[in-house]
Scaffold this motif. Structure first.
Motif, PDB file in Angstrom:
ATOM      1  N   LYS A  35      -7.709  -2.782  -4.250  1.00  0.00           N
ATOM      2  CA  LYS A  35      -7.588  -4.221  -3.982  1.00  0.00           C
ATOM      3  C   LYS A  35      -6.846  -4.479  -2.671  1.00  0.00           C
ATOM      4  O   LYS A  35      -7.230  -5.352  -1.885  1.00  0.00           O
ATOM      5  N   ILE A  36      -5.788  -3.726  -2.441  1.00  0.00           N
ATOM      6  CA  ILE A  36      -5.004  -3.892  -1.210  1.00  0.00           C
ATOM      7  C   ILE A  36      -5.856  -3.532   0.001  1.00  0.00           C
ATOM      8  O   ILE A  36      -5.863  -4.247   1.010  1.00  0.00           O
ATOM      9  N   ASN A  37      -6.586  -2.431  -0.093  1.00  0.00           N
ATOM     10  CA  ASN A  37      -7.441  -2.017   1.022  1.00  0.00           C
ATOM     11  C   ASN A  37      -8.542  -3.038   1.291  1.00  0.00           C
ATOM     12  O   ASN A  37      -8.902  -3.288   2.435  1.00  0.00           O
ATOM     13  N   GLU A  38      -9.072  -3.659   0.229  1.00  0.00           N
ATOM     14  CA  GLU A  38     -10.074  -4.707   0.407  1.00  0.00           C
ATOM     15  C   GLU A  38      -9.472  -5.891   1.163  1.00  0.00           C
ATOM     16  O   GLU A  38     -10.082  -6.433   2.083  1.00  0.00           O
ATOM     17  N   ALA A  39      -8.247  -6.285   0.798  1.00  0.00           N
ATOM     18  CA  ALA A  39      -7.601  -7.403   1.478  1.00  0.00           C
ATOM     19  C   ALA A  39      -7.313  -7.052   2.940  1.00  0.00           C
ATOM     20  O   ALA A  39      -7.439  -7.905   3.824  1.00  0.00           O
ATOM     21  N   ARG A  53       0.830  -1.205   0.000  1.00  0.00           N
ATOM     22  CA  ARG A  53       0.000   0.000   0.000  1.00  0.00           C
ATOM     23  C   ARG A  53       0.866   1.258   0.000  1.00  0.00           C
ATOM     24  O   ARG A  53       0.635   2.178  -0.785  1.00  0.00           O
ATOM     25  N   SER A  54       1.901   1.281   0.835  1.00  0.00           N
ATOM     26  CA  SER A  54       2.749   2.479   0.870  1.00  0.00           C
ATOM     27  C   SER A  54       3.503   2.659  -0.442  1.00  0.00           C
ATOM     28  O   SER A  54       3.682   3.790  -0.908  1.00  0.00           O
ATOM     29  N   SER A  55       3.915   1.553  -1.066  1.00  0.00           N
ATOM     30  CA  SER A  55       4.616   1.655  -2.347  1.00  0.00           C
ATOM     31  C   SER A  55       3.705   2.225  -3.428  1.00  0.00           C
ATOM     32  O   SER A  55       4.106   3.110  -4.190  1.00  0.00           O
ATOM     33  N   TYR A  56       2.463   1.707  -3.497  1.00  0.00           N
ATOM     34  CA  TYR A  56       1.536   2.212  -4.511  1.00  0.00           C
ATOM     35  C   TYR A  56       1.113   3.647  -4.229  1.00  0.00           C
ATOM     36  O   TYR A  56       0.916   4.432  -5.163  1.00  0.00           O
TER      37      TYR A  56
END
Length: 144
Positions: free
Chosen positions: A134-138, A71-74
């Motif tokens: 997608k990351i936040n959903e996971a 998440r931080s990378s994106y």
């Protein structure tokens, strides 16, 4: 079984050997009901049901640390591309390191280069935001 393989090899030669190799390399098919999170018995909803990830989400099943790092990378990539887009719209000559914009033969060509670069950056930003969703959903499934 080995007698069958021997007979295939004698009768079929190299092609049969390749085919036999493919047969033994195949992974056994596991029914959906035996896969974790798919089919089978379990909680089908209601009060105590856990929210599950979309099966197409590649981030489901990853650890919290890995998800937070992703998440931080994106977020960093998205912010960098937003800055590039703002700078490109403000002063395209400052970002024209190859001289394609500066050396465009006509104003129409220059406008086409400008629009294309802006569209490419906007597309990258949209892609990063999609990955962040997608990351936040996971992460939500893990229980923020």
């Amino acid at each position: 079984m080995w007698s069958v393989i021997g007979r295939i090899l004698v009768e079929g030669g190299k092609a049969a050997l390749r085919h036999a190799g493919k047969i033994f390399r195949r992974k056994p098919k596991v029914p959906d009901s035996a896969k974790p999170g798919k089919g089978g018995t379990g909680n089908k909803g209601g009060k105590g049901a856990r929210r599950t990830c979309d099966p197409k989400n590649p981030y489901c099943g990853q650890s919290r640390d890995k998800l937070e790092k992703s998440r931080s990378s994106y977020e960093k990539l998205r912010d960098e591309h937003m800055q590039k887009l703002e700078q490109w719209k403000r002063d395209p000559l400052s970002m024209d390191n190859k001289g394609t914009y500066r050396n465009a033969p006509t104003p129409e060509a220059r406008q086409k280069i400008f629009d294309g670069r802006a569209r490419a950056l906007e597309k990258q930003i949209a892609k990063h935001e999609g990955e962040l969703r997608k990351i936040n959903e996971a992460l939500e499934v893990l229980g923020n």
